[in-house]
Design an enzyme around this catalytic site. Sequence first.
Site, mmCIF file in Angstrom:
data_model
loop_
_atom_site.group_PDB
_atom_site.id
_atom_site.type_symbol
_atom_site.label_atom_id
_atom_site.label_comp_id
_atom_site.label_asym_id
_atom_site.label_seq_id
_atom_site.Cartn_x
_atom_site.Cartn_y
_atom_site.Cartn_z
ATOM 1 N N TYR A 155 -6.529 -1.591 4.045
ATOM 2 C CA TYR A 155 -5.913 -2.207 5.218
ATOM 3 C C TYR A 155 -5.708 -1.180 6.332
ATOM 4 O O TYR A 155 -5.960 -1.456 7.512
ATOM 5 C CB TYR A 155 -4.582 -2.827 4.798
ATOM 6 C CG TYR A 155 -3.862 -3.618 5.855
ATOM 7 C CD1 TYR A 155 -4.372 -4.814 6.331
ATOM 8 C CD2 TYR A 155 -2.629 -3.179 6.352
ATOM 9 C CE1 TYR A 155 -3.686 -5.555 7.282
ATOM 10 C CE2 TYR A 155 -1.937 -3.907 7.299
ATOM 11 C CZ TYR A 155 -2.467 -5.101 7.759
ATOM 12 O OH TYR A 155 -1.786 -5.831 8.697
ATOM 13 N N LYS A 159 -7.405 -1.468 10.041
ATOM 14 C CA LYS A 159 -6.596 -1.588 11.254
ATOM 15 C C LYS A 159 -6.768 -0.382 12.170
ATOM 16 O O LYS A 159 -6.757 -0.519 13.402
ATOM 17 C CB LYS A 159 -5.127 -1.781 10.878
ATOM 18 C CG LYS A 159 -4.826 -3.146 10.268
ATOM 19 C CD LYS A 159 -5.242 -4.293 11.178
ATOM 20 C CE LYS A 159 -4.744 -5.637 10.686
ATOM 21 N NZ LYS A 159 -5.187 -6.759 11.557
#
Length: 308
Positions: A155, A159
């Site tokens: 993640y 991002k």
Amino acid sequence: MSLDGKVAIVTGAGRGLGLAYARQLAERGAAVVVNDVDEQATADAVAAIRAAGGRAVAVVAPVGPTETAQALVATAVESFGRLDILVTNAGVLRDTVLWKMTDEDFDTVIGVHLRGTFTTVREAVRHMRQAGEGGRIICIGSPTGQRGTFGQTNYAAAKAGIVGMVRTWALELKRAGITVNAVVPVAATAMTATVPYFAAAVRAEAAGEPMPAFFRHDLGFGTSDDVAGLVAFLGSDSAAEVTGQVIGVGGDRIQIWTHPEVALTAHHEGGWSYDALVTAWPTEFAGALRSVGERFPELPEEFRDTAS
């Protein structure tokens, strides 16, 4: 300034933050293409927008594949005649520490967040450039991509990568009048609901009660609707000069994140050898090292029972 006559796509809009974005855009006058992988959630989102007097259609498909991106843009143009705003919000989580993370865990998150943002923005921009009327690209980031979070290798990579693409696209699309920005939301979601530190705030929202000021003001932690206003603003003509920015929002707080900047510069005649670094590091460099991870203030005593 309203969004009357504008057309938006919002990915991952069946519930949570994505639904809040879609509803806010529709309330401001935009027609919305609602995307999600959950057919019922997508249908419910479209029905809610229409019931409130807005215009919306559904595209049920996972983001990542180019075919989905093409279907989203085609649906916007076929249903409403144009495309002005894209919000890339769709995402999944596969949290675990590095040594336990599988290839599938990594690839799934990268595929939805990073590849999904890339393919959807690419298709939208191709249409916007050809139409010649500019546009607004709003990509959803995360504090994890800015500072890192334990157990979120995939993640964090996705991002952080999105922010890198946003800065690049802002340069590439400036002449076309297309702005590109990243929004870093901090809000009560399915993910934050599992974090004990936020228990009092999450419980208040679930009960329909105001969140305590400590969370809204000091932490900038609020509801999905607190984030949606910024997304609508960035989609409007009022934000025509805002591009390449990373903007954090939550509760009562908004923040402009800095771009990475050099923290210290030092020179050593003849270059920095091993021996030179061993000698100089404690006095010249150690004080300039950056912290990692989110650092929250101590939870006030009145909220500690709910965080145990």
